[in-house]
Enzyme design. Sequence first.
Site, PDB file in Angstrom:
ATOM      1  N   GLY A 118       0.681  -1.307   0.055  1.00 64.92           N
ATOM      2  CA  GLY A 118       0.017  -0.006   0.024  1.00 64.92           C
ATOM      3  C   GLY A 118       0.880   1.162   0.033  1.00 64.92           C
ATOM      4  O   GLY A 118       0.264   2.234   0.394  1.00 64.92           O
ATOM      5  N   SER A 119       2.125   1.360  -0.407  1.00 66.31           N
ATOM      6  CA  SER A 119       2.683   2.544  -0.634  1.00 66.31           C
ATOM      7  C   SER A 119       2.003   3.524  -1.492  1.00 66.31           C
ATOM      8  O   SER A 119       2.230   4.862  -1.299  1.00 66.31           O
ATOM      9  CB  SER A 119       4.098   2.248  -1.135  1.00 66.31           C
ATOM     10  N   ASN A 120       1.655   2.908  -2.496  1.00 70.05           N
ATOM     11  CA  ASN A 120       0.736   3.981  -3.389  1.00 70.05           C
ATOM     12  C   ASN A 120      -0.439   4.620  -2.854  1.00 70.05           C
ATOM     13  O   ASN A 120      -0.554   5.800  -2.819  1.00 70.05           O
ATOM     14  CB  ASN A 120       0.638   3.420  -4.574  1.00 70.05           C
ATOM     15  N   ILE A 194     -11.705  -6.803 -11.684  1.00 67.68           N
ATOM     16  CA  ILE A 194     -12.713  -6.036 -11.436  1.00 67.68           C
ATOM     17  C   ILE A 194     -14.042  -6.498 -12.394  1.00 67.68           C
ATOM     18  O   ILE A 194     -13.848  -6.414 -13.628  1.00 67.68           O
ATOM     19  CB  ILE A 194     -12.430  -4.497 -11.730  1.00 67.68           C
ATOM     20  N   ASN A 208      -6.290   2.163 -13.144  1.00 65.22           N
ATOM     21  CA  ASN A 208      -5.647   1.380 -12.462  1.00 65.22           C
ATOM     22  C   ASN A 208      -4.253   1.666 -12.742  1.00 65.22           C
ATOM     23  O   ASN A 208      -3.887   2.497 -13.511  1.00 65.22           O
ATOM     24  CB  ASN A 208      -5.667   0.013 -13.034  1.00 65.22           C
ATOM     25  N   HIS A 210      -0.200   0.174 -13.532  1.00 60.67           N
ATOM     26  CA  HIS A 210       0.606  -0.844 -13.805  1.00 60.67           C
ATOM     27  C   HIS A 210       1.976  -0.757 -13.942  1.00 60.67           C
ATOM     28  O   HIS A 210       2.120   0.185 -14.598  1.00 60.67           O
ATOM     29  CB  HIS A 210      -0.095  -1.505 -15.251  1.00 60.67           C
ATOM     30  N   ASP A 251      -5.729  -5.131 -17.460  1.00 61.10           N
ATOM     31  CA  ASP A 251      -4.592  -4.387 -18.041  1.00 61.10           C
ATOM     32  C   ASP A 251      -4.894  -3.781 -19.308  1.00 61.10           C
ATOM     33  O   ASP A 251      -4.221  -3.685 -20.230  1.00 61.10           O
ATOM     34  CB  ASP A 251      -3.151  -4.842 -17.719  1.00 61.10           C
TER      35      ASP A 251
HETATM   36  C1  GRF Z   1       2.743  -1.139  -7.846  1.00 60.45           C
HETATM   37  O1  GRF Z   1       3.692  -1.380  -8.566  1.00 60.45           O
HETATM   38  C2  GRF Z   1       1.523  -0.961  -8.839  1.00 60.45           C
HETATM   39  O2  GRF Z   1       2.104  -0.753 -10.140  1.00 60.45           O
HETATM   40  C3  GRF Z   1       1.029  -2.652  -8.721  1.00 60.45           C
HETATM   41  O3  GRF Z   1       1.344  -2.929  -7.703  1.00 60.45           O
HETATM   42  C4  GRF Z   1       2.097  -2.315  -6.913  1.00 60.45           C
HETATM   43  C5  GRF Z   1       1.595  -1.919  -5.603  1.00 60.45           C
HETATM   44  O4  GRF Z   1       2.393  -1.411  -4.783  1.00 60.45           O
HETATM   45  N1  GRF Z   1      -0.087  -2.487  -9.471  1.00 60.45           N
HETATM   46  P1  GRF Z   1       2.037  -0.613  -3.390  1.00 60.45           P
HETATM   47  O5  GRF Z   1       1.239  -1.964  -2.790  1.00 60.45           O
HETATM   48  O6  GRF Z   1       1.586   0.334  -3.712  1.00 60.45           O
HETATM   49  O7  GRF Z   1       3.676  -0.453  -2.596  1.00 60.45           O
END
Ligand code: GRF
Length: 294
Positions: A118-120, A194, A208, A210, A251
Amino acid sequence: MFKKLQQKWGVNGLNMALIITTFALGGSACARIAGQLLKLISLEKNTIWWVIYILLVTILWPICVIIISFPLGQFKFFKNYLFRIWSKISGKTVENDQKKNNFAKKKTKLAIFASGKGSNADNIISYFKLNQIADVAIVVSDNAAAGVLGIAAKNNIPIMVLSKEDRLNYASCIENLHKNEVDFIVLAGYLKKIPASLIRQYPNKIVNIHPALLPKYGGKGMYGAKVHQAVIENNETVSGITIHYVDEIYDHGKIIFQEKCEIENGETAESLANKIHFLEHKHFPQVIAEVIQK
Ligand code: GRF
């Protein structure tokens, strides 16, 4: 400082430059007009002159920036900006005024779907805390042990963990999204497909990210280190990120944004993953902000 403002206003570099230009042109135009008007009444440059001058500039400035914002394509930004200033001066909150006249835009409510660390998600939550564009209303995961759930809890954001049964038709998920008034869905490392039922509820409102340059290296089973491994094994010289709308095929939906990074000699899946994460954190929140403001 510019980076912080850009983040706060949710605009890209070009729009930021146009906004600053509008501020500068608006400021000099109103100063000039006020000076010319005062020449007409041939008043001596004393305290009264300055009081009238400041009053005129204050009245003329919003008019000038609004006029200049038109040709520079920044009318929407300045309309909302002036509205917020007016709300502060008049003591009414933006929320109250929004309810009354619907002039300023309501904050978009986001749902983040994620299966892992979940870093994003963390980065998106922090980004939208700083501006008026959106709020993260719920975090959804298919994995009860996902790190993203801890991030949601730390930020007091409701969570929903989808069981296998929940994922048969997503009916309970859709119900929960509606209950939380979600308008837009962000997939940030969500590994499950989904379904059409959810896409129908949010047409063109699911994006999304990718970790490669689609249409290459996408599709079922292509996630995380597997993607980077395949890119390196195929001796690619570049990789990157793709942000796209979600349709019923893995995707596959329309591409919104891509950014590349170079693959160096001796690159490993791990080092490439770090480069990709850097790009994701840099661009994803901003692209989401742009899409929801369209
Ligand atoms: C990311 O690299 C994203 O592109 C992919 O999954 C990864 C998730 O990373 N779909 P994080 O959990 O957000 O660190």
